[in-house]
Design a protein around this motif. Sequence first.
Motif, PDB file in Angstrom:
ATOM      1  N   LYS A  11      92.532  79.874  17.917  1.00 26.27           N
ATOM      2  CA  LYS A  11      92.427  81.251  17.620  1.00 26.27           C
ATOM      3  C   LYS A  11      90.717  81.943  17.868  1.00 26.27           C
ATOM      4  O   LYS A  11      90.730  82.805  17.993  1.00 26.27           O
ATOM      5  N   ILE A  12      90.036  80.342  18.211  1.00 24.94           N
ATOM      6  CA  ILE A  12      88.458  81.684  18.443  1.00 24.94           C
ATOM      7  C   ILE A  12      88.860  82.219  19.770  1.00 24.94           C
ATOM      8  O   ILE A  12      87.537  82.905  19.096  1.00 24.94           O
ATOM      9  N   LYS A  13      89.319  82.291  20.456  1.00 27.34           N
ATOM     10  CA  LYS A  13      89.437  82.904  21.541  1.00 27.34           C
ATOM     11  C   LYS A  13      89.964  84.942  21.197  1.00 27.34           C
ATOM     12  O   LYS A  13      89.266  85.547  21.380  1.00 27.34           O
ATOM     13  N   ASP A  25      80.676  80.538  18.004  1.00 27.78           N
ATOM     14  CA  ASP A  25      82.109  79.543  18.138  1.00 27.78           C
ATOM     15  C   ASP A  25      81.526  78.280  17.369  1.00 27.78           C
ATOM     16  O   ASP A  25      82.356  77.506  17.763  1.00 27.78           O
ATOM     17  N   TRP A  26      79.940  77.785  18.807  1.00 29.48           N
ATOM     18  CA  TRP A  26      79.580  76.255  18.667  1.00 29.48           C
ATOM     19  C   TRP A  26      79.719  75.751  17.039  1.00 29.48           C
ATOM     20  O   TRP A  26      80.272  74.781  15.889  1.00 29.48           O
ATOM     21  N   LEU A  72      70.938  73.413  15.639  1.00 25.75           N
ATOM     22  CA  LEU A  72      71.851  74.092  16.180  1.00 25.75           C
ATOM     23  C   LEU A  72      71.154  75.705  15.727  1.00 25.75           C
ATOM     24  O   LEU A  72      71.135  76.733  16.866  1.00 25.75           O
ATOM     25  N   MET A  73      71.353  75.594  14.325  1.00 23.04           N
ATOM     26  CA  MET A  73      70.867  77.684  14.000  1.00 23.04           C
ATOM     27  C   MET A  73      69.577  77.214  14.403  1.00 23.04           C
ATOM     28  O   MET A  73      69.828  78.448  14.902  1.00 23.04           O
ATOM     29  N   GLN A 113      78.025  82.555  21.461  1.00 22.81           N
ATOM     30  CA  GLN A 113      77.497  81.884  21.300  1.00 22.81           C
ATOM     31  C   GLN A 113      77.152  80.841  22.451  1.00 22.81           C
ATOM     32  O   GLN A 113      75.993  79.449  23.546  1.00 22.81           O
ATOM     33  N   SER A 114      78.725  80.063  23.639  1.00 18.12           N
ATOM     34  CA  SER A 114      78.973  79.091  23.728  1.00 18.12           C
ATOM     35  C   SER A 114      78.866  79.692  25.265  1.00 18.12           C
ATOM     36  O   SER A 114      78.234  78.976  25.917  1.00 18.12           O
TER      37      SER A 114
END
Length: 391
Positions: A53-55, A40-41, A200-201, A80-81
């Motif tokens: 709409k992320i959630k 999600d990040w 981040l990846m 991820q978050s």
Amino acid sequence: MRIVSGMRPTGKLHIGHFFGAVKNWVELQKDNETLFFVADWHALTTSYKDISKIKENTLEMVADWVAMGLDPEKSILFVQSKVKYHAELSLILGMITPKSWLEINPTYKDTKYNLLKIHHVEKEYKDKLAPLVDIIFKNSPVEVEDEKMFKDIMLDSLTDAFIKLLVEGVIDREKLGELNLSKRDFYETDTFGFFGYPVLMASDILIYNADGVPVGEDQLPHIEITREIARRFNYLYKEFFKEPKAILTETPKLLGTDGRKMSKSYNNTIMIDETEEETASKVMKMFTDPTKLRKNDPGHPEECNVFSYHKIFTNTDDVNNIELDCKSGKLGCVECKKMLAKNLNAFLSPIREKRKEIKKDMVRDILEDGNKRANEIAKQNMDAVNEILGL
């Protein structure tokens, strides 16, 4: 072997997602320790303006994962978050990652220009600037050790400069008007998070000290950057991180119903949870061999998108018969499509039935447990990194 991979929360999945990633994940979970996360990040790196709409997309996507065969008892499924150590490690790795490594990441500029829909402009400018680069090389005031590298870097730099001049309105104003591209769009696309997402990846992978990451060939540069960052940390401080290996995913050729790449934005997908009638309707509208205008005309299966689907969803003997009958003109496109619709729905039926049984509360429970388990592993590694650094 510990395996880690993730997917941005795009919502409900289509068959391209299954064959492109999830099918391989399901196989890997049988004999390995596997962790699969909702990135999600990463969704914010290119879609930070639309977070509505992320959630919801997270719940829909994980429900599809489970319906496709991912087992929460065998794999850790998490968000991820919800594991803050990803961000903590990313901050540290960002301190030691040279900016040049990110600048040469081929996906960075490709993705940016795709979002802005200006790839054709880049190609046009490169073609026109190539002779100029030859002149610059011939008149270089210094000795050049590597001609190809010199020309590649010079051409990329000049092209980027010309595109910036275009956006600023200094050149080619007529083209700028045709593009419908504003200066604000151009610069707002190029955020710090977007530029640095490979770091981040890398942290997504290294925080679990993964042995391998399942990827397609187009993602190999990401894994190489991760390996380079791991090597740099180990060289600077202490041998700690494994250098994760890319596990190449063999994916069949599966285009959208219109022959282009399967994508929701093209409205050419076959979704996992759609009805049999919806799937059949889409199949009947699929593009076929453009030279086969009548049923009795001899066809060219190798050029037909419908036949490429048959090779995946139809048994081998029937595929061979379809190929022969198409080439001889015995089999018409309508009948061929009806056969495909039947076989495709038969393949999707058990996935769809399982998908109906998966409720959102079940997904929330799965993710809550997965978040907890992922945090336990990540905390151990983060504590070790902080100890190495004296933090």
